[in-house]
Design a protein around this motif. Structure first.
Motif, short mmCIF file in Angstrom:
data_model
loop_
_atom_site.label_atom_id
_atom_site.label_comp_id
_atom_site.label_asym_id
_atom_site.label_seq_id
_atom_site.Cartn_x
_atom_site.Cartn_y
_atom_site.Cartn_z
N LEU A 183 40.87 24.08 18.24
CA LEU A 183 41.15 23.32 19.45
C LEU A 183 42.31 22.35 19.30
CD1 LEU A 183 37.52 22.57 20.66
CD2 LEU A 183 39.15 24.19 21.66
N HIS A 184 42.47 21.82 18.12
CA HIS A 184 43.48 20.79 17.93
C HIS A 184 44.72 21.28 17.19
CE1 HIS A 184 41.17 17.56 19.69
NE2 HIS A 184 40.12 18.07 19.08
N GLY A 185 44.66 22.44 16.61
CA GLY A 185 45.84 23.00 15.96
C GLY A 185 46.45 22.10 14.91
N GLY A 186 45.66 21.25 14.29
CA GLY A 186 46.14 20.37 13.24
C GLY A 186 46.81 19.10 13.73
N SER A 187 46.89 18.89 15.04
CA SER A 187 47.55 17.69 15.56
C SER A 187 46.49 16.71 16.06
CB SER A 187 48.50 18.07 16.69
OG SER A 187 47.77 18.69 17.75
N MET A 188 45.74 16.18 15.13
CA MET A 188 44.65 15.29 15.48
C MET A 188 44.94 13.89 14.91
SD MET A 188 40.58 15.78 14.65
CE MET A 188 40.78 17.53 14.68
N ASN A 189 44.72 12.87 15.73
CA ASN A 189 44.85 11.52 15.20
C ASN A 189 43.46 11.03 14.80
OD1 ASN A 189 43.50 10.37 17.46
ND2 ASN A 189 45.41 10.30 18.61
N ILE A 190 43.40 9.85 14.24
CA ILE A 190 42.15 9.33 13.69
C ILE A 190 41.09 9.12 14.78
CG2 ILE A 190 42.74 6.87 13.76
CD1 ILE A 190 40.94 8.65 10.88
N GLN A 191 41.49 8.76 15.99
CA GLN A 191 40.52 8.60 17.08
C GLN A 191 39.92 9.94 17.48
OE1 GLN A 191 42.99 6.46 19.87
NE2 GLN A 191 41.87 4.57 19.47
N ASP A 192 40.74 10.98 17.55
CA ASP A 192 40.23 12.31 17.84
C ASP A 192 39.24 12.76 16.78
OD1 ASP A 192 41.85 12.49 20.09
OD2 ASP A 192 43.44 13.57 19.04
N LEU A 193 39.55 12.48 15.53
CA LEU A 193 38.66 12.86 14.44
C LEU A 193 37.32 12.16 14.58
CD1 LEU A 193 38.27 14.43 11.83
CD2 LEU A 193 39.22 12.48 10.61
N GLY A 194 37.33 10.90 14.98
CA GLY A 194 36.08 10.16 15.19
C GLY A 194 35.22 10.79 16.27
N VAL A 195 35.83 11.22 17.34
CA VAL A 195 35.10 11.89 18.42
C VAL A 195 34.51 13.20 17.91
CG1 VAL A 195 35.36 13.05 20.65
CG2 VAL A 195 36.42 10.81 20.28
N GLN A 196 35.29 13.95 17.17
CA GLN A 196 34.82 15.23 16.64
C GLN A 196 33.66 15.01 15.66
OE1 GLN A 196 35.75 18.08 17.85
NE2 GLN A 196 37.27 17.12 19.15
N LEU A 256 31.81 24.54 13.24
CA LEU A 256 32.37 23.31 13.80
C LEU A 256 33.77 23.03 13.25
CD1 LEU A 256 29.18 21.09 13.70
CD2 LEU A 256 30.43 21.75 15.75
N LEU A 257 33.95 23.20 11.95
CA LEU A 257 35.27 22.98 11.36
C LEU A 257 36.30 23.94 11.93
CD1 LEU A 257 34.28 22.33 7.64
CD2 LEU A 257 35.07 20.65 9.33
N TYR A 258 35.90 25.20 12.10
CA TYR A 258 36.80 26.18 12.70
C TYR A 258 37.15 25.77 14.13
CZ TYR A 258 38.59 30.43 14.77
OH TYR A 258 39.37 31.32 15.43
N GLY A 259 36.14 25.38 14.89
CA GLY A 259 36.37 24.98 16.28
C GLY A 259 37.27 23.78 16.40
N ILE A 260 37.06 22.79 15.54
CA ILE A 260 37.90 21.59 15.55
C ILE A 260 39.34 21.96 15.24
CG2 ILE A 260 38.39 19.44 14.32
CD1 ILE A 260 35.29 19.12 14.04
N GLY A 261 39.53 22.80 14.21
CA GLY A 261 40.88 23.22 13.85
C GLY A 261 41.54 24.06 14.93
#
Length: 86
Positions: A64-77, A57-62
């Motif tokens: 898909l978002h390439g490190g450009s994630m805001n706090i709302q995106d993080l909440g969804v993830q 999951l951590l790999y997938g999140i990284g």
């Protein structure tokens, strides 16, 4: 080493021995803090499968978002992560 897939590459870094160590020390930590929980199911032992799932999951999140994630995106993830372990 002849790795052809993302999973093969990942397993070169996170070998079975490394995953076992992470699992073992997570269980040690959980046993140290478990007395602080009223419900025993809130602090269950961790399995190798769960550790691999979290890594994936951590790999997938990284990825898909390439490190450009805001706090709302993080909440969804994080909601996706929580649903994975229900």
């Amino acid at each position: 080493k002849g790795a052809k897939t993302v999973s093969d590459c990942w397993n070169l870094v996170f070998t079975d021995e490394i995953i076992e160590l992470i699992c073992r020390y997570t269980k040690v930590y959980n046993s140290e803090i478990s007395s602080g929980y009223q419900n025993p199911s809130d602090c269950r032992p961790t399995s190798v499968t769960e550790i691999r799932a979290v890594n994936g999951l951590l790999y997938g999140i990284g990825f898909l978002h390439g490190g450009s994630m805001n706090i709302q995106d993080l909440g969804v993830q994080m909601a996706l992560v929580q649903n994975t372990f229900k």
